[in-house]
Design an enzyme around this catalytic site. Structure first.
Site, PDB file in Angstrom:
ATOM      1  N   ASP A  74     -79.722 -60.861  70.551  1.00 28.98           N
ATOM      2  CA  ASP A  74     -80.090 -60.086  71.769  1.00 28.98           C
ATOM      3  C   ASP A  74     -81.498 -60.448  72.092  1.00 28.98           C
ATOM      4  O   ASP A  74     -82.415 -60.140  71.413  1.00 28.98           O
ATOM      5  CB  ASP A  74     -79.680 -58.820  71.751  1.00 28.98           C
ATOM      6  CG  ASP A  74     -78.633 -58.399  71.158  1.00 28.98           C
ATOM      7  OD1 ASP A  74     -77.558 -59.286  70.834  1.00 28.98           O
ATOM      8  OD2 ASP A  74     -78.164 -57.133  71.154  1.00 28.98           O
ATOM      9  N   GLU A 109     -72.317 -52.083  74.677  1.00 28.19           N
ATOM     10  CA  GLU A 109     -73.493 -52.680  73.997  1.00 28.19           C
ATOM     11  C   GLU A 109     -74.748 -52.943  75.091  1.00 28.19           C
ATOM     12  O   GLU A 109     -74.281 -53.166  76.197  1.00 28.19           O
ATOM     13  CB  GLU A 109     -73.287 -53.779  72.870  1.00 28.19           C
ATOM     14  CG  GLU A 109     -72.385 -53.543  71.688  1.00 28.19           C
ATOM     15  CD  GLU A 109     -72.390 -54.661  70.840  1.00 28.19           C
ATOM     16  OE1 GLU A 109     -72.081 -54.548  69.828  1.00 28.19           O
ATOM     17  OE2 GLU A 109     -72.371 -56.069  71.234  1.00 28.19           O
TER      18      GLU A 109
END
Ligand code: FRU
Length: 522
Positions: free
Chosen positions: A63, A246
């Site tokens: 990420d 998330e």
């Protein structure tokens, strides 16, 4: 020739100078070694390595984290495991860019500590010094992230994810973890309790943080980034059923001159073309509570390709731009993709905006306008003969008048001499864009990778537009001004340099079929 005796004073100072030089040399050598360890150098010429996208110098990345703009620099931190090309103990890698195109790799910003690995999170500029972290002339940069304590997880506990903060007074170059960490303990009983996105909420004059907690989002408030009070929850039962939630984000945009708030949520599973993907909600936010404009069952996706996950937006981007970047992979196969020295790439940075479609307000993504600076030479695509490009870095612009077209399958084939290809097209009858990577080269690393992905068209216009950006192993389709987006990766055994327009039987009214060869930035 008679040698002159050395002046002992000079002799002494020469030796002294030599000692100093040796010391300096040693220090320099050690510094270079340390820097090299922190940011392994790479030539960015490895097989499959994209040339105008960000990828880490070496090893594993997932990420994007800590996206913030400060004094002329866009900061991109990212989930990083510097020891291997698979996921492991998470650090925050770091890079900066002045133009969102050329990235400078910097040393690792955050290392795991006794509270755990450093999972995803965000960064803000504390310009009012609410945290009291300021030392020196710069406003402190404050990062908020999730601590993941492996021992706790292994022991079967439910409180192993907590939230921590760290600050930097030198524009993100060096960091100090706050001694009061963790600032939010996990008393929720929810195991997946992570990925804080913090921003300053002007209207209520406070910090707001949104956190993913299992099947929902938690919203918190703080005056100083250290003490946090839970304000509300959003979900469960909103949007797609996938779990866990998330990497949430929450930001304001305008639609028809009216303020709207957009919440992004990445789902570990349940994306439209399989695996992980990012959905969004449009609604209102008052500093405490987010209200969805749409019925809970409305499901909207940021991107319909399989390779745009955990994307979030920059804090403090100049000119009020809402800039987004995502991780260009999918948890379904990210750890198996066939790259050797590094794994994963980010999407192109994109600018987000809202537009109306019937009674819905939808999100559009376009590549940031800076990307146009990569254009080198223009070419025209012709139905009769393929175009042979000089590299695998291309942009293609297609515009078709559907009212004067009877072909039902229109597209672009991008291929190599080995017969490997991807097809990016539009199925007129189904009203669907698609990317077909079933014959795109390496594919045996995963059962689900070789597939054709589809996305429903939103625009009702007769003019169908496709803008496609190709970079070695990445394809990003921005259809109809970014109202439908598809991002897919692929791994050919030889660069894709041949571009060919495709149509099945019938007529095709081409308004525009051109492209640009693009420059790399590494
Ligand atoms: C999303 C994610 C986050 C987490 C991070 C760990 O891809 O699972 O929820 O913080 O990756 O690397």
């Amino acid at each position: 020739m008679k040698l002159k005796p050395l002046n002992p004073a000079v002799h002494h100072s020469t030796r002294y100078n030599m000692k100093i030089s040796a010391c300096l040399f040693l220090c320099l050598f050690i510094t270079i070694q340390v820097l090299a360890q922190n940011s392994p150098s790479a030539d960015y010429r490895e097989e499959h390595r994209p040339q105008f996208h960000f990828s880490p110098p070496a090893k594993w990345m997932n990420d994007p984290n800590g996206l913030v703009y400060y004094e002329g620099e866009y900061h991109l931190f990212y989930q990083y495991y510097p020891e291997a090309t698979v996921w492991g103990p998470m650090h925050w890698g770091h890079a900066v860019s002045k133009d969102l195109l050329r990235w400078e790799n910097l040393p690792i910003a955050l290392f795991p500590d006794k509270h755990g690995y450093i999972f995803s999170g965000s960064a803000v500029i504390d310009s009012k010094n609410t945290s009291g972290f300021k030392q020196g002339p710069n406003a402190p940069m404050v990062a908020m992230f999730t601590y993941h304590l492996m021992e706790g997880e292994k022991a079967g506990k439910s409180d192993f994810q907590t939230q921590g903060i760290a600050y930097s007074n030198d524009k993100g170059r060096t960091w100090t973890k706050y001694e009061g960490n963790p600032v939010i303990r996990n008393e929720s009983g929810i195991r997946d309790f992570r990925d804080p996105k913090v921003f300053w909420h002007e209207a209520s004059g406070q910090w707001v943080m949104i956190l993913a907690a299992g099947d929902r989002a938690h919203i918190y408030n703080s005056p100083d980034l250290k003490s946090w009070t839970k304000a509300s929850e959003f979900g469960p039962g909103q949007g797609a059923p996938g779990k866990p939630w998330e990497c949430p984000d929450l930001f304001e945009l305008t639609a028809d001159g009216k303020s709207r708030w957009v919440m992004l949520v990445s789902l570990g599973n349940g994306a439209p073309n399989g695996g992980s993907g990012t959905e969004y909600f449009v609604g209102t936010f008052d500093g405490k509570t987010f209200k969805n404009d749409n019925p809970a069952s409305t499901t909207l996706w940021v991107d319909h390709g399989t390779d745009n996950y955990a994307g979030v937006t920059w804090n403090n981007a100049p000119y009020g731009r809402r800039l987004f970047i995502g991780w260009m992979s999918n948890w379904a196969y990210s750890q198996k993709v066939p790259t050797e020295k590094w794994r994963s790439v980010m999407t192109l940075p994109r600018e987000l905006s809202l537009f109306k479609s019937g009674n819905l307000t939808l999100l559009a993504s376009k590549p940031v306008k800076e990307v146009e600076k990569l254009r080198k030479s223009r070419f025209v695509l012709d139905m009769k003969k393929p175009y042979h490009a000089t590299s695998a870095l291309q942009e293609v612009l297609l515009e078709i008048d559907l009212s004067k077209t009877t072909s039902t399958d229109i597209g672009l084939e991008i291929s190599n001499k080995k017969g490997e290809k991807i097809i990016v097209g539009f199925d007129v009858k189904a009203g669907q864009f698609y990317i077909d990577r079933t014959e795109a080269g390496k594919r045996t690393f995963s059962d689900v990778f070789a597939a054709r992905h589809t996305a429903k068209r939103v625009s009702g216009s007769n003019i169908m537009k496709m803008r496609l950006l190709l970079d070695t192993s990445t394809a990003e389709l921005f259809a109809d001004d970014g109202s439908v987006v598809m991002s897919d990766i692929f791994f050919p055994n030889e660069d894709f340099k041949t571009l060919k327009l495709l149509q099945n039987t019938g007529s095709l009214k081409v308004i525009k079929a051109e492209g640009f060869e693009l420059k790399g930035t590494w």
